[in-house]
Design an enzyme around this catalytic site. Structure first.
Site, PDB file in Angstrom:
ATOM      1  CG  PHE A 159      -1.641   1.306   1.408  1.00 44.95           C
ATOM      2  CD1 PHE A 159      -2.531   1.792   0.446  1.00 44.95           C
ATOM      3  CD2 PHE A 159      -1.393   2.070   2.540  1.00 44.95           C
ATOM      4  CE1 PHE A 159      -3.161   3.024   0.617  1.00 44.95           C
ATOM      5  CE2 PHE A 159      -2.025   3.300   2.714  1.00 44.95           C
ATOM      6  CZ  PHE A 159      -2.912   3.774   1.753  1.00 44.95           C
ATOM      7  CD1 TRP A 160       1.840   2.042   4.550  1.00 51.51           C
ATOM      8  CD2 TRP A 160       1.592   4.160   3.857  1.00 51.51           C
ATOM      9  NE1 TRP A 160       0.938   2.666   5.390  1.00 51.51           N
ATOM     10  CE2 TRP A 160       0.770   3.959   4.982  1.00 51.51           C
ATOM     11  CE3 TRP A 160       1.595   5.412   3.249  1.00 51.51           C
ATOM     12  CZ2 TRP A 160      -0.040   4.971   5.508  1.00 51.51           C
ATOM     13  CZ3 TRP A 160       0.792   6.429   3.770  1.00 51.51           C
ATOM     14  CH2 TRP A 160      -0.016   6.194   4.891  1.00 51.51           C
ATOM     15  CG  LEU A 215      -3.739  15.165  21.489  1.00 48.06           C
ATOM     16  CD1 LEU A 215      -5.121  15.780  21.428  1.00 48.06           C
ATOM     17  CD2 LEU A 215      -3.095  15.442  22.854  1.00 48.06           C
ATOM     18  NE  ARG A 240      -3.301  -4.895   2.119  1.00 54.86           N
ATOM     19  CZ  ARG A 240      -2.051  -4.543   2.415  1.00 54.86           C
ATOM     20  NH1 ARG A 240      -1.367  -5.227   3.326  1.00 54.86           N
ATOM     21  NH2 ARG A 240      -1.494  -3.517   1.836  1.00 54.86           N
ATOM     22  CG  LEU A 241     -11.411  -2.528   6.985  1.00 53.84           C
ATOM     23  CD1 LEU A 241     -12.137  -2.795   5.685  1.00 53.84           C
ATOM     24  CD2 LEU A 241     -12.128  -3.238   8.144  1.00 53.84           C
ATOM     25  CG  LEU A 286      -5.374   3.112  11.331  1.00 50.16           C
ATOM     26  CD1 LEU A 286      -6.570   3.033  10.393  1.00 50.16           C
ATOM     27  CD2 LEU A 286      -4.072   3.099  10.531  1.00 50.16           C
ATOM     28  CB  CYS A 287      -8.774   1.615  15.879  1.00 51.40           C
ATOM     29  SG  CYS A 287      -9.071   0.190  16.931  1.00 51.40           S
ATOM     30  CB  VAL A 288      -8.773  -2.623  11.864  1.00 58.28           C
ATOM     31  CG1 VAL A 288      -9.480  -3.886  11.405  1.00 58.28           C
ATOM     32  CG2 VAL A 288      -8.700  -1.607  10.720  1.00 58.28           C
TER      33      VAL A 288
HETATM   34  C1  LIG Z   1      -3.064  -0.447  12.686  1.00 58.46           C
HETATM   35  C2  LIG Z   1      -4.196  -1.323  12.183  1.00 58.46           C
HETATM   36  C3  LIG Z   1      -5.415  -0.470  11.923  1.00 58.46           C
HETATM   37  C4  LIG Z   1      -3.755  -1.988  10.884  1.00 58.46           C
HETATM   38  O1  LIG Z   1      -4.747  -2.860  10.456  1.00 58.46           O
HETATM   39  P1  LIG Z   1      -4.412  -4.370  10.020  1.00 58.46           P
HETATM   40  O2  LIG Z   1      -5.675  -5.103   9.926  1.00 58.46           O
HETATM   41  O3  LIG Z   1      -3.371  -4.871  10.944  1.00 58.46           O
HETATM   42  O4  LIG Z   1      -3.726  -4.222   8.578  1.00 58.46           O
HETATM   43  P2  LIG Z   1      -4.456  -4.175   7.134  1.00 58.46           P
HETATM   44  O5  LIG Z   1      -4.403  -5.522   6.526  1.00 58.46           O
HETATM   45  O6  LIG Z   1      -5.781  -3.550   7.227  1.00 58.46           O
HETATM   46  O7  LIG Z   1      -3.486  -3.172   6.349  1.00 58.46           O
HETATM   47  C5  LIG Z   1      -2.125  -3.406   6.232  1.00 58.46           C
HETATM   48  C6  LIG Z   1      -1.468  -2.138   5.742  1.00 58.46           C
HETATM   49  O8  LIG Z   1      -1.606  -1.107   6.739  1.00 58.46           O
HETATM   50  C7  LIG Z   1      -0.318  -0.612   7.059  1.00 58.46           C
HETATM   51  N1  LIG Z   1      -0.304  -0.177   8.458  1.00 58.46           N
HETATM   52  C8  LIG Z   1      -0.204  -0.935   9.553  1.00 58.46           C
HETATM   53  N2  LIG Z   1      -0.203  -0.177  10.652  1.00 58.46           N
HETATM   54  C9  LIG Z   1      -0.289   1.086  10.220  1.00 58.46           C
HETATM   55  C10 LIG Z   1      -0.310   2.331  10.897  1.00 58.46           C
HETATM   56  N3  LIG Z   1      -0.243   2.421  12.223  1.00 58.46           N
HETATM   57  N4  LIG Z   1      -0.415   3.450  10.168  1.00 58.46           N
HETATM   58  C11 LIG Z   1      -0.487   3.373   8.825  1.00 58.46           C
HETATM   59  N5  LIG Z   1      -0.460   2.233   8.118  1.00 58.46           N
HETATM   60  C12 LIG Z   1      -0.359   1.110   8.843  1.00 58.46           C
HETATM   61  C13 LIG Z   1       0.594  -1.768   6.810  1.00 58.46           C
HETATM   62  O9  LIG Z   1       1.931  -1.363   6.675  1.00 58.46           O
HETATM   63  C14 LIG Z   1       0.010  -2.342   5.528  1.00 58.46           C
HETATM   64  O10 LIG Z   1       0.385  -1.554   4.405  1.00 58.46           O
HETATM   65  P3  LIG Z   1       1.600  -2.050   3.431  1.00 58.46           P
HETATM   66  O11 LIG Z   1       1.063  -3.220   2.669  1.00 58.46           O
HETATM   67  O12 LIG Z   1       1.941  -0.881   2.581  1.00 58.46           O
HETATM   68  O13 LIG Z   1       2.711  -2.439   4.360  1.00 58.46           O
HETATM   69  C15 LIG Z   1      -4.562  -2.431  13.221  1.00 58.46           C
HETATM   70  O14 LIG Z   1      -3.470  -3.312  13.351  1.00 58.46           O
HETATM   71  C16 LIG Z   1      -4.932  -1.891  14.577  1.00 58.46           C
HETATM   72  O15 LIG Z   1      -6.057  -1.452  14.799  1.00 58.46           O
HETATM   73  N6  LIG Z   1      -3.963  -1.923  15.528  1.00 58.46           N
HETATM   74  C17 LIG Z   1      -4.175  -1.443  16.868  1.00 58.46           C
HETATM   75  C18 LIG Z   1      -4.256   0.060  16.894  1.00 58.46           C
HETATM   76  C19 LIG Z   1      -3.078   0.720  16.226  1.00 58.46           C
HETATM   77  O16 LIG Z   1      -1.948   0.311  16.373  1.00 58.46           O
HETATM   78  N7  LIG Z   1      -3.369   1.798  15.495  1.00 58.46           N
HETATM   79  C20 LIG Z   1      -2.385   2.559  14.805  1.00 58.46           C
HETATM   80  C21 LIG Z   1      -1.922   3.636  15.681  1.00 58.46           C
HETATM   81  S1  LIG Z   1      -0.634   4.520  14.870  1.00 58.46           S
END
Ligand SMILES: CC(C)(COP(=O)(O)OP(=O)(O)OC[C@H]1O[C@@H](n2cnc3c(N)ncnc32)[C@H](O)[C@@H]1OP(=O)(O)O)[C@@H](O)C(=O)NCCC(=O)NCCS
Length: 441
Positions: free
Chosen positions: A56-57, A441, A202-203, A192-194
């Site tokens: 993605f990035w 924050l 990949r949400l 950002l939270c899933v």
């Molecule tokens: C962060 C979070 C939303 C990522 O969701 P996920 O279900 O693990 O990952 P997805 O399959 O939806 O997406 C993966 C993509 O998100 C990217 N990603 C993961 N964490 C990220 C973040 N904190 N910020 C931006 N992108 C992020 C990954 O690098 C990946 O992209 P890539 O293929 O270019 O590497 C989830 O792990 C989560 O809710 N974690 C707990 C809360 C948290 O850490 N939030 C972020 C605070 S900075």
């Protein structure tokens, strides 16, 4: 926001890298080879945290790891994407997987803010060992998400269509940001939270694209954000430090450990703080202080390479104290002129699976300006105040001029790193933590 969270110790081996002093090394060639080895170790460590590809990035307008930064003529400071207008922005929301729908979340609605609180409390950021998870209060969320200029449709949720259950979240708030020489209208992206059950589907990229679209629709093309993880490509990497205020509880919940050859009694004595603050004229900040505080911050933040430019209205929003959310103090001289500012916000964490305690009460250093009072004295007073208000620990990053007081005031280094990022804005070179004047924050 990235990982916080706990103190690291020599025993768990995460913090200690011993670098030989020049005098320990016999010849310059040996010295060079040692330095190279250390550099390689450092690069390897960084590389280990850096994935090989970012599906993605790598498609986004962000600085990439693969860029050659040595040829700075080709990589100009400024926007990465070609300029766009609002008319160029996609009109329809991005598609979600079947069974999910977008939902703008009104945090002034009690039911909605409770849903957001619940999602984050159960699914937001944890430390590496999954012992603590951030627990932003509902009052905190309302405060953080509604600064001057906030937009309702930048508080974005995803719900299960059938049940209405909130399962994902992302937010943006507007901010004027100075990045080196340029001042840019940006958004700060946060929360950002899933949901744990929907991870790795990949949400997150869809959430990021949709909030970007909504922000672009209002003519904003840049963002600042922080994360614990390594993504392309950090503007700076900061380190968390922690000052024990309630060492007994911190040790008992596994946040920190008793140092070798230390008893609990000696540890309590080591971290004991005075009962009262020592700076004359120190008092809670009031709304009327905004013009003077704006000036203190304007002068101070000009020292840093990445820092917000606050309006008086924003200062009233972000710094007027709210119980259990934000505490801010000023120092007034005899003539009533404000000479210094200090502040922290309150962000507790759930202590996961501890029978005795369920919440860790943490204060996080926010904006502090020591224009007259020595910084060390001001920060000691802030620790006293945070302790008086029942906080267990005071957290600070090694940004601002914090290196000047962290060790002296008995902060211990943490195991959490926080990376700063900019979207669609390139800097000529990576910044040091001490060049950062921004707290998200
Ligand atoms: C962060 C979070 C939303 C990522 O969701 P996920 O279900 O693990 O990952 P997805 O399959 O939806 O997406 C993966 C993509 O998100 C990217 N990603 C993961 N964490 C990220 C973040 N904190 N910020 C931006 N992108 C992020 C990954 O690098 C990946 O992209 P890539 O293929 O270019 O590497 C989830 O792990 C989560 O809710 N974690 C707990 C809360 C948290 O850490 N939030 C972020 C605070 S900075």
């Amino acid at each position: 926001m990235g990982t916080s969270q706990k103190e690291t110790t020599e025993e768990n081996g995460k913090a200690v890298v011993s670098i030989p002093k020049t005098s320990d090394v016999a010849s310059t060639s040996v010295q060079r080879s040692l330095q190279e080895q250390l550099l390689n170790t450092h690069l390897r460590a960084q590389h280990d945290e850096t994935k090989k590809t970012y599906a993605f990035w790598e498609t986004q307008p962000v600085a990439q790891f693969t860029e050659d930064t040595s040829t700075s003529q080709t990589l100009q400071e400024g926007p990465i994407d070609a300029p766009k207008t609002i008319a160029d922005v996609r009109q329809e929301p991005y598609n979600l997987p079947a069974g999910f729908e977008w939902s703008t979340c009104d945090v002034n609605d009690e039911k909605t803010v409770a849903e957001v609180y619940q999602l984050l409390t159960m699914n937001y950021v944890e430390d590496d060992d999954n012992m603590f998870r951030f627990k932003y209060s509902q009052q905190f969320l309302k405060w953080a998400l509604q600064p001057p200029g906030w937009q309702e449709d930048w508080v974005l949720g995803v719900r299960v269509s059938a049940s209405g259950k909130l399962v994902a979240f992302i937010t943006g708030v507007p901010a004027k940001m100075r990045a080196c020489e340029a001042t840019v209208s940006m958004v700060e992206i946060n929360f950002l939270c899933v949901h744990k059950k929907l991870r790795q589907k990949r949400l997150a990229p869809v959430l990021i694209k949709e909030i970007t679209r909504r922000v672009n629709l209002r003519g904003i093309w840049q963002a600042a954000y922080t994360a614990g993880v390594v993504l392309p490509k950090p503007v700076a990497t900061a380190q968390y430090w922690h000052r024990s205020l309630n060492p007994k509880k911190l040790i008992s919940v596994g946040f920190s450990r008793l140092a070798p050859r230390m008893t609990l009694a000696r540890t309590l004595k080591l971290y004991k703080l005075p009962e009262q603050t020592q700076t004359p004229g120190l008092r809670p900040l009031k709304a009327e202080d905004a013009p003077q505080v704006a000036e203190l911050l304007r002068v101070y933040l000009a020292k840093f390479q990445l820092a917000p430019e606050f309006t008086e209205e924003e200062i009233r929003h972000y710094l007027v104290p709210q119980d259990g959310v934000i505490d801010a103090y000023v120092v007034a001289d005899e003539g009533g002129k404000l000479t210094d500012l200090m502040s922290y916000y309150t962000l507790p964490s759930t202590i996961i699976g501890n029978a005795q305690y369920d919440t860790l009460k943490a204060a996080f250093m926010y904006y502090t300006v020591a224009a007259k009072t020595p910084l060390l004295q001001l920060m000691q007073d802030l620790l006293v105040l945070a302790h008086q208000k029942g906080h267990d620990v005071f957290n600070a990053l090694d940004i601002f001029e914090n290196e000047k007081f962290l060790k002296e005031l008995k902060f211990g280094i943490g195991d959490g790193r926080l990376r700063y990022y900019l979207y669609n804005w390139r800097l000529k070179e990576e910044l040091k933590a001490a060049q950062i004047g921004l707290v998200l924050l």
